[in-house]
Design an enzyme around this catalytic site. Structure first.
Site, short mmCIF file in Angstrom:
data_model
loop_
_atom_site.label_atom_id
_atom_site.label_comp_id
_atom_site.label_asym_id
_atom_site.label_seq_id
_atom_site.Cartn_x
_atom_site.Cartn_y
_atom_site.Cartn_z
N GLU A 198 -6.70 4.14 -5.45
CA GLU A 198 -7.71 4.50 -5.23
C GLU A 198 -7.99 5.97 -6.05
O GLU A 198 -7.41 6.79 -5.26
CB GLU A 198 -7.33 4.51 -3.53
CG GLU A 198 -8.67 4.50 -2.55
CD GLU A 198 -8.98 4.74 -1.50
OE1 GLU A 198 -9.50 4.36 -0.82
OE2 GLU A 198 -8.02 5.59 -0.96
N ASP A 241 0.71 -1.15 -0.14
CA ASP A 241 0.01 0.08 -0.04
C ASP A 241 1.12 1.56 -0.06
O ASP A 241 2.08 1.94 0.96
CB ASP A 241 -1.04 -0.45 0.93
CG ASP A 241 -2.27 0.55 1.42
OD1 ASP A 241 -2.20 1.86 0.87
OD2 ASP A 241 -3.21 -0.13 1.73
N HIS A 292 -11.34 -2.64 3.94
CA HIS A 292 -10.83 -2.46 5.43
C HIS A 292 -11.93 -0.99 5.55
O HIS A 292 -11.71 -0.47 7.08
CB HIS A 292 -9.65 -2.70 5.72
CG HIS A 292 -8.72 -1.11 4.51
ND1 HIS A 292 -8.88 -1.25 3.72
CD2 HIS A 292 -8.23 -0.11 4.82
CE1 HIS A 292 -7.93 -0.18 3.21
NE2 HIS A 292 -8.24 0.26 4.26
N ASP A 293 -11.63 -0.69 4.40
CA ASP A 293 -12.60 0.79 4.91
C ASP A 293 -14.29 0.84 4.86
O ASP A 293 -14.87 2.22 5.18
CB ASP A 293 -13.12 2.14 3.81
CG ASP A 293 -11.12 2.28 4.06
OD1 ASP A 293 -10.64 2.45 5.23
OD2 ASP A 293 -10.37 2.74 2.99
N ASP A 305 -3.21 4.67 -2.67
CA ASP A 305 -3.83 5.61 -1.38
C ASP A 305 -4.36 6.64 -1.45
O ASP A 305 -3.41 7.41 -1.64
CB ASP A 305 -3.48 5.68 -0.22
CG ASP A 305 -4.57 5.73 1.41
OD1 ASP A 305 -5.33 4.47 1.59
OD2 ASP A 305 -4.31 6.49 2.16
O1 TEU Z 1 -9.31 5.39 1.83
C1 TEU Z 1 -9.08 6.84 1.82
C2 TEU Z 1 -10.65 7.07 1.54
O2 TEU Z 1 -11.17 7.45 0.39
C3 TEU Z 1 -11.87 7.03 2.90
O3 TEU Z 1 -11.92 7.81 3.87
C4 TEU Z 1 -12.99 6.12 2.69
O4 TEU Z 1 -13.66 7.00 1.53
C5 TEU Z 1 -13.60 6.14 3.85
O5 TEU Z 1 -12.87 5.59 5.23
C6 TEU Z 1 -14.69 5.93 3.84
O6 TEU Z 1 -14.87 5.17 4.67
C7 TEU Z 1 -7.73 5.43 2.17
C8 TEU Z 1 -7.56 3.99 3.19
O7 TEU Z 1 -8.27 3.38 2.50
C9 TEU Z 1 -8.26 4.33 4.24
O8 TEU Z 1 -8.25 3.36 5.21
C10 TEU Z 1 -7.04 5.53 4.77
O9 TEU Z 1 -7.74 5.86 6.63
C11 TEU Z 1 -7.37 6.95 4.54
O10 TEU Z 1 -7.41 6.48 2.79
C12 TEU Z 1 -6.75 7.30 4.67
O11 TEU Z 1 -4.95 7.10 4.56
#
Ligand code: TEU
Ligand code: CA
Length: 546
Positions: free
Chosen positions: A251, A98, A328-329, A194
Site C-alpha cells: 500500500e 496483511d 475497507h478504507d 500496510d
Molecule cells: O491505511 C493507510 C492509509 O493510508 C489510510 O490512512 C488511508 O489513506 C485512509 O484510511 C483513507 O481513509 C492502512 C489500512 O488500510 C487502514 O485500514 C489502517 O487504518 C491504516 O493503514 C493504519 O494501519
C-alpha cells in the site's frame, strides 16, 4: 512480459470482522471464513487476502498489533488459521496476510518497554523527540503524543495508540524480518504490506509549510516515500522474500507514479506490485486527506481513466500493478462510481465489467460482488471507525459544524464498507446469531447472496461470469495493452490487445440511453439480457465484444 500466477490472479479481500461469525459473539471469525470456503471457491477467485488477524486491542480493527505471532482472540486460534490455510490450499486458493510494519499497538511489549526510560533497550524501536513538529496525524489531531514517564513525545502517523516503529534502528528491523519469515515458513502465499511507503521518514522531521483549520499541517511529503524506503524494501526482500514463490503488494500512498517503477521493477527486487490510490481520491480531494474538504469533488470518467493510464505506463518495462475499486478504507464503490438507487444492479455490474477488464492484478472487496452500498449511518453512536470518530470529535472540540461533519461521515466514512456481509434476508443477514459489532446495512433484505445465487442477472452471477471471462481471455485481459478509444462521460470505449488478440469494452456510465452503432462478430459479455447487439446503450450498460 514474464508471466506469473500473481499477475493472473483475481484476489478476494476479506474483512474478517464482518465476513461471517461462527460462534454468535457478533464478530466475524476464522471459522466463519472456513464455513464459506465453497462460496469463495465458486466465485472463481485465486487468492484470498485477510485484513489483520493478529492479537490486537482493536483500536483500529487489527491495524494496531500487540503480538505479531498470535491470532486475535475474537477471530479464533492459530489452529483455526492453520486449518483455513490448508483448506484453501486444498481448493487451489492461495492466501495472503496483511503485514503492518509501520507501527504497532501501544500495548505491544516493545512499546511498553520503550516508554519506560530513555535508556531502555527498546527505546529506539520507536521515534521519540523532545519537541513535536506540526504534523497532523492521518487520523486527525497531532501526530505526536507526550509521554509523562520520560518527558518526551512519540510519533504516531495514525492514532496515538499506533506508535510508529523506528526503521532506522537495525535491531528492530531484525525482529521484523524474523517475524515475516515465521509466517512465510508457515506456508502462506504472500503479503499485503500496510502503509509501507511510510516506513522511512525525513531524518529532520521538518514542519509542514502550511497549517489548516486545526493549526496542524499535512506532513505527508516528509513521512511518505522517505529517503531510505528503497533500502529497507530491498533488505526486506533479501532477508524474507528472495527465493520464495510468493506475492507481495504494497500500500503505497505518497509515492508518485513516476517513481513507482523503482518499487515494482523486477530487477529492483522490492515488491511485486503496489496499490496506487489516485483513482480512489478522484471524488475526494487532491491532497490525500479526506475529511473537511468539499465532497464529492467534480470528477469525470476521463480523469479517472487518465489516472489509470498514467500509472500503467509508469511501470514499463517490467513492473506490475494492481487494480481495485473498493476496500475497507473507502466508501462502497457502487455508491461512489455508480448509482446505488434506481440503477444499483446495472451500475454495480458495469463497475464489475470495468474492474475485471483492467490491467493489473484485480482485487475484489467482500460485498462488492453482491452490490453492497453505503450504510450512511446518521447517528455518531453507530460509527465504530476510529478515523471517523476522531474527526467528529475534532469538529466538536473546535466548535465546528456538526451537521456538516455528519453528512461527511455518511458519504466518506470507512464504516460504509465495514458493515457485515449480507448472506441472506433472514436474521442479521445470516452474518451472526448474536448482536453484530456494527449495525447491518438495512439493504440486506434486498441485497444478499441467497437471493442472487443462480439468478443470471444478479450482481453476483455477473461477477462470476466476468472472473471466468478474465481467465478465458487472459492474454488480452491480463497481459494486453490498454487502448483508449473514447472516454466521454456517457460513453467509454477501450480495448485490451495482446499480439492481435483483442477485446473491446464499451461502458455507459450514466443513467441516459445513448445511441450505439458499432459492429462486432461476437458479444462476450452484456450486463443486460439481450440476444443481439443493441442499437443503443441502456443506462450503465456494459459490453465486452470481440
Ligand atoms: O491505511 C493507510 C492509509 O493510508 C489510510 O490512512 C488511508 O489513506 C485512509 O484510511 C483513507 O481513509 C492502512 C489500512 O488500510 C487502514 O485500514 C489502517 O487504518 C491504516 O493503514 C493504519 O494501519
Ligand atoms: Ca465470532
Amino acid at each position: 512480459m514474464k508471466k506469473n500466477w500473481w499477475k493472473e490472479a483475481v484476489v478476494y479481500q476479506i474483512y474478517p470482522r464482518s465476513f461471517k461469525d461462527s460462534n454468535g459473539d457478533g464478530i466475524g471469525d476464522i471459522r466463519g471464513i472456513i464455513e464459506k470456503i465453497d462460496y469463495i471457491c465458486e466465485l472463481g477467485v485465486d487468492v484470498v487476502w485477510l485484513n489483520p488477524v493478529y492479537k490486537s486491542p482493536n483500536v483500529d480493527n487489527g491495524y494496531d498489533i500487540s503480538d505479531y505471532l498470535s491470532v486475535m482472540q475474537d477471530f479464533g486460534t492459530m489452529e483455526d488459521l492453520d486449518e483455513l490455510i490448508v483448506k484453501l490450499h486444498k481448493k487451489g486458493i492461495k492466501i495472503i496476510l496483511d503485514l503492518v510494519l509501520n507501527h504497532t499497538s501501544d500495548k505491544h511489549p516493545w512499546f511498553l518497554q520503550s516508554r519506560q526510560s530513555v535508556d531502555n533497550p527498546y527505546r529506539n524501536y520507536y521515534v521519540w523527540r523532545d519537541r513535536p513538529n506540526n504534523w497532523r496525524s492521518l487520523f486527525e489531531g497531532p501526530a505526536w503524543t507526550y509521554d509523562e514517564q520520560t518527558g518526551q513525545y512519540y510519533l504516531h502517523i495514525f492514532a496515538k495508540e499506533q506508535p510508529d516503529l523506528n526503521w532506522e534502528h537495525k535491531p528492530l528491523r531484525e525482529e521484523l524480518y524474523n517475524m515475516v519469515n515465521f509466517w512465510l515458513d508457515k506456508g502462506i502465499d504472500g503479503f499485503r504490506l500496510d502503509a509501507i511507503s511510510l516506513i522511512s521518514k525525513h531524518p529532520d522531521f521538518p514542519d509542514a509549510e502550511e497549517t489548516g483549520w486545526d493549526g496542524l499541517g499535512n506532513g505527508t511529503r516528509y513521512f511518505m516515500n522517505g529517503p531510505r524506503l528503497h533500502t529497507y524494501l530491498r533488505e526486506l526482500y533479501d532477508r524474507c522474500f528472495d527465493g520464495r514463490d510468493i506475492m507481495t503488494v504494497g500500500e503505497c500512498a505518497g509515492v508518485p507514479a513516476e517513481e513507482i517503477i523503482n518499487i515494482v521493477g523486477q530487477s529492483r527486487k522490492e515488491l511485486n506490485m503496489v496499490f496506487y490510490m489516485d483513482h480512489m481520491f478522484v471524488d475526494i480531494s487532491d491532497d490525500g486527506y479526506r475529511f473537511g474538504r468539499p465532497y464529492p469533488r467534480q470528477w469525470s470518467w476521463k480523469e479517472l481513466f487518465s489516472i489509470i493510464k498514467q500509472w500503467n505506463s509508469a511501470i514499463a518495462p517490467d513492473g506490475w500493478l494492481s487494480f481495485y475499486l473498493g476496500n475497507h478504507d473507502f466508501p462502497r464503490c457502487v455508491s461512489r462510481f455508480g448509482n446505488d438507487g434506481e440503477f444499483l444492479r446495472e451500475s454495480a455490474t458495469m463497475l464489475a465489467a470495468f474492474l475485471l477488464t483492467m490491467p493489473g492484478t484485480i482485487y475484489i472487496y467482500q460485498g462488492d460482488e453482491i452490490g453492497m452500498s453505503n450504510a450512511r449511518f446518521s447517528d455518531i453512536e453507530d460509527y465504530r471507525d476510529i478515523e471517523s470518530i476522531n474527526y467528529y470529535k475534532q469538529v466538536k472540540e473546535k466548535g465546528g459544524d456538526l451537521y456538516a461533519a455528519m453528512e461527511e461521515l455518511k458519504n466518506k466514512s470507512r464504516d460504509n464498507a465495514r458493515t457485515p456481509m449480507q448472506w441472506t434476508a433472514g436474521k442479521n443477514a445470516g452474518f451472526t446469531e448474536g448482536k453484530p459489532w456494527i449495525n447491518l446495512n438495512p439493504s440486506y433484505k434486498d441485497i444478499n447472496v441467497a437471493m442472487q445465487k443462480g439468478n443470471p442477472l444478479s450482481v453476483l452471477e455477473n461477477y462470476r461470469r466476468l472472473i471466468a471471462l478474465r481467465k478465458r481471455h487472459k492474454n488480452p485481459l491480463v497481459y494486453g495493452r490498454l487502448i483508449e478509444i473514447s472516454c466521454e462521460d456517457g460513453f467509454i470505449h477501450y480495448a485490451r490487445e495482446y499480439e492481435g488478440d483483442r477485446l473491446d469494452i464499451i461502458l455507459n456510465p450514466s443513467d441516459k440511453k445513448i445511441a450505439f452503432d458499432l459492429n462486432y462478430s461476437s458479444v462476450l459479455y452484456n450486463n443486460y439480457e439481450q440476444s443481439e447487439l443493441p442499437s443503443f446503450l441502456s443506462p450503465y450498460q456494459a459490453l465486452i465484444l470481440q
